[in-house]
Design a protein around this motif. Structure first.
Motif, PDB file in Angstrom:
ATOM      1  N   PHE A  11      -2.631   8.866   4.205  1.00 51.61           N
ATOM      2  CA  PHE A  11      -3.194   9.413   2.978  1.00 51.61           C
ATOM      3  C   PHE A  11      -2.679   8.644   1.773  1.00 51.61           C
ATOM      4  CE2 PHE A  11      -3.028  12.319  -0.653  1.00 51.61           C
ATOM      5  CZ  PHE A  11      -4.361  12.653  -0.760  1.00 51.61           C
ATOM      6  N   SER A  12      -1.399   8.366   1.760  1.00 52.19           N
ATOM      7  CA  SER A  12      -0.785   7.630   0.653  1.00 52.19           C
ATOM      8  C   SER A  12      -1.380   6.228   0.535  1.00 52.19           C
ATOM      9  CB  SER A  12       0.724   7.552   0.855  1.00 52.19           C
ATOM     10  OG  SER A  12       1.318   6.818  -0.184  1.00 52.19           O
ATOM     11  N   ASP A  13      -1.559   5.548   1.671  1.00 58.11           N
ATOM     12  CA  ASP A  13      -2.167   4.205   1.659  1.00 58.11           C
ATOM     13  C   ASP A  13      -3.596   4.271   1.129  1.00 58.11           C
ATOM     14  OD1 ASP A  13       0.171   3.201   2.717  1.00 58.11           O
ATOM     15  OD2 ASP A  13      -0.612   2.996   4.767  1.00 58.11           O
ATOM     16  N   GLY A  14      -4.332   5.282   1.577  1.00 60.66           N
ATOM     17  CA  GLY A  14      -5.706   5.449   1.102  1.00 60.66           C
ATOM     18  C   GLY A  14      -5.757   5.736  -0.387  1.00 60.66           C
ATOM     19  N   LEU A  15      -4.833   6.543  -0.846  1.00 59.18           N
ATOM     20  CA  LEU A  15      -4.767   6.867  -2.267  1.00 59.18           C
ATOM     21  C   LEU A  15      -4.422   5.625  -3.086  1.00 59.18           C
ATOM     22  CD1 LEU A  15      -5.017   9.133  -4.303  1.00 59.18           C
ATOM     23  CD2 LEU A  15      -2.611   9.685  -3.910  1.00 59.18           C
ATOM     24  N   ASP A  16      -3.486   4.825  -2.610  1.00 58.19           N
ATOM     25  CA  ASP A  16      -3.130   3.574  -3.287  1.00 58.19           C
ATOM     26  C   ASP A  16      -4.340   2.651  -3.380  1.00 58.19           C
ATOM     27  OD1 ASP A  16      -0.518   4.407  -3.639  1.00 58.19           O
ATOM     28  OD2 ASP A  16       0.256   3.272  -1.921  1.00 58.19           O
ATOM     29  N   THR A  17      -5.099   2.564  -2.303  1.00 51.01           N
ATOM     30  CA  THR A  17      -6.297   1.725  -2.287  1.00 51.01           C
ATOM     31  C   THR A  17      -7.325   2.238  -3.290  1.00 51.01           C
ATOM     32  OG1 THR A  17      -5.937   1.132   0.019  1.00 51.01           O
ATOM     33  CG2 THR A  17      -8.161   0.825  -0.840  1.00 51.01           C
ATOM     34  N   ALA A  18      -7.534   3.540  -3.314  1.00 45.31           N
ATOM     35  CA  ALA A  18      -8.491   4.129  -4.251  1.00 45.31           C
ATOM     36  C   ALA A  18      -8.072   3.859  -5.698  1.00 45.31           C
ATOM     37  CB  ALA A  18      -8.617   5.633  -3.997  1.00 45.31           C
ATOM     38  N   ILE A  19      -6.789   3.980  -5.981  1.00 44.43           N
ATOM     39  CA  ILE A  19      -6.287   3.713  -7.338  1.00 44.43           C
ATOM     40  C   ILE A  19      -6.494   2.245  -7.699  1.00 44.43           C
ATOM     41  CG2 ILE A  19      -4.192   3.580  -8.733  1.00 44.43           C
ATOM     42  CD1 ILE A  19      -3.272   6.167  -7.241  1.00 44.43           C
ATOM     43  N   ASP A  20      -6.210   1.345  -6.764  1.00 45.54           N
ATOM     44  CA  ASP A  20      -6.415  -0.084  -7.011  1.00 45.54           C
ATOM     45  C   ASP A  20      -7.887  -0.385  -7.292  1.00 45.54           C
ATOM     46  OD1 ASP A  20      -3.723  -0.559  -6.655  1.00 45.54           O
ATOM     47  OD2 ASP A  20      -3.942  -1.325  -4.609  1.00 45.54           O
ATOM     48  N   LEU A  21      -8.774   0.211  -6.499  1.00 46.14           N
ATOM     49  CA  LEU A  21     -10.207  -0.005  -6.703  1.00 46.14           C
ATOM     50  C   LEU A  21     -10.660   0.549  -8.056  1.00 46.14           C
ATOM     51  CD1 LEU A  21     -11.609   0.791  -3.159  1.00 46.14           C
ATOM     52  CD2 LEU A  21     -11.542  -1.442  -4.273  1.00 46.14           C
ATOM     53  N   ALA A  22     -10.215   1.739  -8.391  1.00 44.89           N
ATOM     54  CA  ALA A  22     -10.587   2.344  -9.675  1.00 44.89           C
ATOM     55  C   ALA A  22     -10.073   1.505 -10.829  1.00 44.89           C
ATOM     56  CB  ALA A  22     -10.048   3.771  -9.754  1.00 44.89           C
ATOM     57  N   SER A  23      -8.879   1.003 -10.693  1.00 48.20           N
ATOM     58  CA  SER A  23      -8.312   0.149 -11.732  1.00 48.20           C
ATOM     59  C   SER A  23      -9.148  -1.105 -11.907  1.00 48.20           C
ATOM     60  CB  SER A  23      -6.871  -0.210 -11.377  1.00 48.20           C
ATOM     61  OG  SER A  23      -6.334  -1.090 -12.329  1.00 48.20           O
ATOM     62  N   GLY A  24      -9.578  -1.703 -10.799  1.00 47.16           N
ATOM     63  CA  GLY A  24     -10.426  -2.894 -10.861  1.00 47.16           C
ATOM     64  C   GLY A  24     -11.762  -2.608 -11.513  1.00 47.16           C
ATOM     65  N   VAL A  25     -12.350  -1.463 -11.179  1.00 50.19           N
ATOM     66  CA  VAL A  25     -13.630  -1.082 -11.780  1.00 50.19           C
ATOM     67  C   VAL A  25     -13.461  -0.884 -13.286  1.00 50.19           C
ATOM     68  CG1 VAL A  25     -15.348   0.766 -11.905  1.00 50.19           C
ATOM     69  CG2 VAL A  25     -14.605  -0.099  -9.688  1.00 50.19           C
ATOM     70  N   CYS A  26     -12.392  -0.225 -13.677  1.00 47.60           N
ATOM     71  CA  CYS A  26     -12.149   0.009 -15.101  1.00 47.60           C
ATOM     72  C   CYS A  26     -11.939  -1.305 -15.850  1.00 47.60           C
ATOM     73  CB  CYS A  26     -10.931   0.918 -15.298  1.00 47.60           C
ATOM     74  SG  CYS A  26     -11.241   2.624 -14.812  1.00 47.60           S
ATOM     75  N   GLU A  27     -11.205  -2.219 -15.260  1.00 43.58           N
ATOM     76  CA  GLU A  27     -10.953  -3.509 -15.895  1.00 43.58           C
ATOM     77  C   GLU A  27     -12.259  -4.290 -16.046  1.00 43.58           C
ATOM     78  OE1 GLU A  27      -8.959  -6.344 -17.933  1.00 43.58           O
ATOM     79  OE2 GLU A  27      -8.176  -4.398 -17.327  1.00 43.58           O
ATOM     80  N   THR A  28     -13.090  -4.267 -15.008  1.00 43.39           N
ATOM     81  CA  THR A  28     -14.379  -4.963 -15.067  1.00 43.39           C
ATOM     82  C   THR A  28     -15.272  -4.343 -16.140  1.00 43.39           C
ATOM     83  OG1 THR A  28     -14.215  -5.551 -12.738  1.00 43.39           O
ATOM     84  CG2 THR A  28     -16.400  -5.645 -13.723  1.00 43.39           C
ATOM     85  N   ALA A  29     -15.305  -3.024 -16.202  1.00 45.37           N
ATOM     86  CA  ALA A  29     -16.109  -2.337 -17.213  1.00 45.37           C
ATOM     87  C   ALA A  29     -15.609  -2.665 -18.617  1.00 45.37           C
ATOM     88  CB  ALA A  29     -16.082  -0.827 -16.981  1.00 45.37           C
ATOM     89  N   LYS A  30     -14.305  -2.729 -18.772  1.00 44.68           N
ATOM     90  CA  LYS A  30     -13.717  -3.077 -20.076  1.00 44.68           C
ATOM     91  C   LYS A  30     -14.134  -4.490 -20.470  1.00 44.68           C
ATOM     92  CE  LYS A  30      -9.320  -3.891 -22.348  1.00 44.68           C
ATOM     93  NZ  LYS A  30      -7.958  -4.293 -22.113  1.00 44.68           N
ATOM     94  N   GLU A  31     -14.043  -5.427 -19.545  1.00 44.76           N
ATOM     95  CA  GLU A  31     -14.422  -6.808 -19.830  1.00 44.76           C
ATOM     96  C   GLU A  31     -15.910  -6.900 -20.169  1.00 44.76           C
ATOM     97  OE1 GLU A  31     -13.176  -9.033 -16.422  1.00 44.76           O
ATOM     98  OE2 GLU A  31     -11.050  -8.743 -16.864  1.00 44.76           O
ATOM     99  N   ALA A  32     -16.740  -6.157 -19.436  1.00 42.66           N
ATOM    100  CA  ALA A  32     -18.181  -6.168 -19.709  1.00 42.66           C
ATOM    101  C   ALA A  32     -18.475  -5.593 -21.090  1.00 42.66           C
ATOM    102  CB  ALA A  32     -18.929  -5.383 -18.634  1.00 42.66           C
TER     103      ALA A  32
END
Length: 64
Positions: A11-32
């Protein structure tokens, strides 16, 4: 390690992955958003051209 520890670790690994993905999406949206803001005049010009093109197309062009 118990089965409970395994579940918690998974669960912790999955949560870490989800946070990493969300962070990437947010960064991409910010850049766009920053790019769009920097190019807002060109985008506005493109929108006006698209409106002119749409107005130029006869009304019955896409009637089925």
């Amino acid at each position: 390690m118990s089965w409970f520890d395994d579940i918690c670790e998974t669960f912790s690994d999955g949560l870490d992955t989800a946070i990493d993905l969300a962070s990437g999406v947010c960064e991409t949206a910010k850049e766009a958003g920053e790019w769009a803001w920097d190019h807002r005049e060109e985008i506005g010009d493109a929108v006006e051209i698209a409106k002119d093109v749409i107005d130029w197309i006869p009304d019955d062009t896409f009637d089925l």
